[in-house]
Scaffold this active site. Structure first.
Site, PDB file in Angstrom:
ATOM      1  N   LYS A 133      51.923  49.640  42.033  1.00  0.00           N
ATOM      2  CA  LYS A 133      52.025  49.155  40.803  1.00  0.00           C
ATOM      3  C   LYS A 133      52.797  47.332  40.379  1.00  0.00           C
ATOM      4  O   LYS A 133      52.796  46.305  40.422  1.00  0.00           O
ATOM      5  CB  LYS A 133      52.520  49.164  39.317  1.00  0.00           C
ATOM      6  N   LYS A 215      41.719  55.021  45.433  1.00  0.00           N
ATOM      7  CA  LYS A 215      41.258  56.084  43.875  1.00  0.00           C
ATOM      8  C   LYS A 215      40.567  55.702  43.174  1.00  0.00           C
ATOM      9  O   LYS A 215      40.679  53.612  42.518  1.00  0.00           O
ATOM     10  CB  LYS A 215      42.534  56.713  43.134  1.00  0.00           C
ATOM     11  N   LYS A 218      41.532  51.962  36.485  1.00  0.00           N
ATOM     12  CA  LYS A 218      41.800  52.271  35.429  1.00  0.00           C
ATOM     13  C   LYS A 218      41.894  49.968  35.989  1.00  0.00           C
ATOM     14  O   LYS A 218      41.280  49.018  35.255  1.00  0.00           O
ATOM     15  CB  LYS A 218      42.097  52.047  34.100  1.00  0.00           C
TER      16      LYS A 218
HETATM   17  P1  ATP Z   1      45.620  53.344  36.671  1.00  0.00           P
HETATM   18  O1  ATP Z   1      44.833  53.980  37.740  1.00  0.00           O
HETATM   19  O2  ATP Z   1      45.460  52.264  36.006  1.00  0.00           O
HETATM   20  O3  ATP Z   1      46.945  53.900  36.859  1.00  0.00           O
HETATM   21  P2  ATP Z   1      44.321  55.620  35.317  1.00  0.00           P
HETATM   22  O4  ATP Z   1      43.013  55.059  35.557  1.00  0.00           O
HETATM   23  O5  ATP Z   1      45.027  56.526  36.765  1.00  0.00           O
HETATM   24  O6  ATP Z   1      44.324  54.158  35.748  1.00  0.00           O
HETATM   25  P3  ATP Z   1      45.674  57.078  33.528  1.00  0.00           P
HETATM   26  O7  ATP Z   1      45.481  56.796  31.960  1.00  0.00           O
HETATM   27  O8  ATP Z   1      46.629  56.556  34.033  1.00  0.00           O
HETATM   28  O9  ATP Z   1      44.252  55.828  34.217  1.00  0.00           O
HETATM   29  O10 ATP Z   1      45.348  58.897  34.169  1.00  0.00           O
HETATM   30  C1  ATP Z   1      44.562  59.210  32.524  1.00  0.00           C
HETATM   31  C2  ATP Z   1      43.367  60.662  33.643  1.00  0.00           C
HETATM   32  O11 ATP Z   1      43.376  60.326  34.868  1.00  0.00           O
HETATM   33  C3  ATP Z   1      45.487  61.244  34.762  1.00  0.00           C
HETATM   34  O12 ATP Z   1      45.387  62.439  34.147  1.00  0.00           O
HETATM   35  C4  ATP Z   1      44.741  60.520  35.623  1.00  0.00           C
HETATM   36  O13 ATP Z   1      45.931  61.946  37.136  1.00  0.00           O
HETATM   37  C5  ATP Z   1      43.194  60.475  35.818  1.00  0.00           C
HETATM   38  N1  ATP Z   1      42.949  60.637  36.525  1.00  0.00           N
HETATM   39  C6  ATP Z   1      42.420  58.894  37.430  1.00  0.00           C
HETATM   40  N2  ATP Z   1      42.391  58.502  38.033  1.00  0.00           N
HETATM   41  C7  ATP Z   1      41.385  59.235  38.771  1.00  0.00           C
HETATM   42  C8  ATP Z   1      40.592  59.252  39.810  1.00  0.00           C
HETATM   43  N3  ATP Z   1      40.458  58.824  40.650  1.00  0.00           N
HETATM   44  N4  ATP Z   1      39.991  61.123  39.571  1.00  0.00           N
HETATM   45  C9  ATP Z   1      40.267  61.384  39.112  1.00  0.00           C
HETATM   46  N5  ATP Z   1      41.330  61.746  38.389  1.00  0.00           N
HETATM   47  C10 ATP Z   1      41.677  60.225  37.286  1.00  0.00           C
END
Ligand code: ATP
Ligand code: LTN
Length: 350
Positions: A133, A215, A218
């Site tokens: 980040k 991955k 968000k």
């Molecule tokens: P960012 O990618 O912007 O960091 P994020 O998509 O990881 O955000 P969070 O709110 O940080 O969103 O994550 C919420 C949950 O979703 C966490 O348990 C995280 O591990 C899971 N998660 C996030 N992205 C994925 C993915 N691509 N596949 C599976 N689980 C995910």
């Protein structure tokens, strides 16, 4: 006269803190940053929902974590209520799980500061999420981004958590939480339970539809990379049809076909069919037929959650009361733990 406590159900009494639960404690969190996507659902939320009866559950909307990246007052508020409704619409049940907002329980911020004294600057700087980040702009990113895992450790350790159900990307933060807890226990005496990550073997890392080496995220600037819960059926279908695929035409899951493996994983998790059965069904049919069917499955799986979220968004007082009640229950536990921590550290005078 029958006491109020006796008329409550067992689960209500456990949640209210009147009876100690003998089930393992689960804690997890999610940021109210908008763009809730299929990875969040399949990697985390659906597992929280499915496991509710096995554990003593606490789920937290981590609004203070969301401040580590730029946001506005209005979008933070809107995203918070919306996310609470997405969680309820996905099946989190306030009678079986505590659901609350991190900033409502001030003990999280206090414990974050106290734990920072047993956290090394070097270990924070080396966290993969921080490096990704900060993307080389360490001089400009907020110090909150660096401190993010300390606040996460505070979230987890406040509640004597045994298990933390998360996606694969959070494994390193849970390991750091264990290191912080062990160091604290060694210095001040046994205080914190060491939590374990609960990461499922399939679906814990869904990949971007545009680049299967990244991955699904968000914060991806490319809106086509993720299926968002806010997407309408046409948009979901378009994103799946244009999702990158690998060379060749075979619908099989292998390490040298990461894009189609990712799509097969999504199909299998949503339909409940094993990947091997899908490979057989689509043998010789090519990517087109497979993607059309996948689009239908995704649209059908998300439609009820979208509908229920919209209904709840039209009645925001439901989320407000769930979060207020959840905060009261969480706070009762957090206050007890904090007084133990302060005592151990010699903070304050009796
Ligand atoms: P960012 O990618 O912007 O960091 P994020 O998509 O990881 O955000 P969070 O709110 O940080 O969103 O994550 C919420 C949950 O979703 C966490 O348990 C995280 O591990 C899971 N998660 C996030 N992205 C994925 C993915 N691509 N596949 C599976 N689980 C995910
Ligand atoms: N960093 C987590 C969100 C989070 C969390 C937690 C997860 C904050 N506090 C405590 C589990 C336990 C993420 O998913 N990005």
């Amino acid at each position: 006269m029958v006491s109020e406590q006796a008329t409550r159900s067992m689960s209500e009494n456990v949640l209210a803190g009147n009876i100690a639960s003998d089930r393992p404690r689960v804690f997890s969190g999610i940021q109210p940053t908008g763009n809730f996507h299929l990875g969040n659902y399949l990697g985390a939320i659906r597992n929280w929902v499915d496991q509710q009866d096995r554990y003593d559950n606490i789920f937290c909307i981590v609004d203070l974590h969301a401040l580590s990246q730029s946001t506005t007052r209005r979008s933070l508020r809107e995203n918070t209520v919306n996310l609470a409704n997405v969680l309820l619409a996905s099946g989190l049940d306030p009678l079986r799980s505590i659901i609350f907002l991190q900033s409502d329980v001030r003990e999280h911020s206090e414990l974050c500061w106290l734990l920072s004294s047993v956290t090394q600057y070097g270990e924070l700087r080396r966290m993969t999420q921080f490096k990704d980040k900060a993307a080389g702009k360490d001089e400009q990113v907020s110090a909150a981004l660096l401190f993010y895992p300390v606040l996460q450790a505070a979230d987890i350790l406040l509640y004597e958590t045994n298990l933390v159900p998360v996606g694969e990307d959070q494994k390193q933060h849970i390991e750091l939480t264990r290191d912080i807890a062990s160091r604290f226990n060694a210095r001040y005496g046994q205080t914190f339970v060491l939590p374990r990550p609960d990461i499922k073997p399939v679906g814990a890392r869904l990949m971007s539809l545009e680049d299967p080496s990244k991955k699904m995220s968000k914060s991806d600037a490319n809106p086509n990379a993720a299926i968002a819960l806010t997407d309408d059926p046409v948009t979901m279908t378009r994103k799946i049809k244009r999702a990158v695929t690998d060379s060749g035409t075979e619908v099989i899951a292998t390490p040298d076909k990461p894009a189609i493996t990712n799509l097969l994983t999504i199909f299998s998790l949503l339909s409940g069919e094993p990947i091997a059965a899908l490979e057989t069904r689509y043998a010789g049919k090519g990517y087109g037929a497979f993607k059309s069917d996948l689009a239908e499955i995704v649209v059908a799986a998300l439609a009820p959650i979208q509908l229920r979220t919209a209904e709840l968004n039209a009645n925001p007082e439901i989320a407000r009361s769930v979060l207020a009640e959840g905060a009261d229950r969480a706070r009762a536990r957090a206050v007890r733990k904090m007084s133990e921590v302060r005592e151990r550290m010699g903070v304050g005078i009796d």
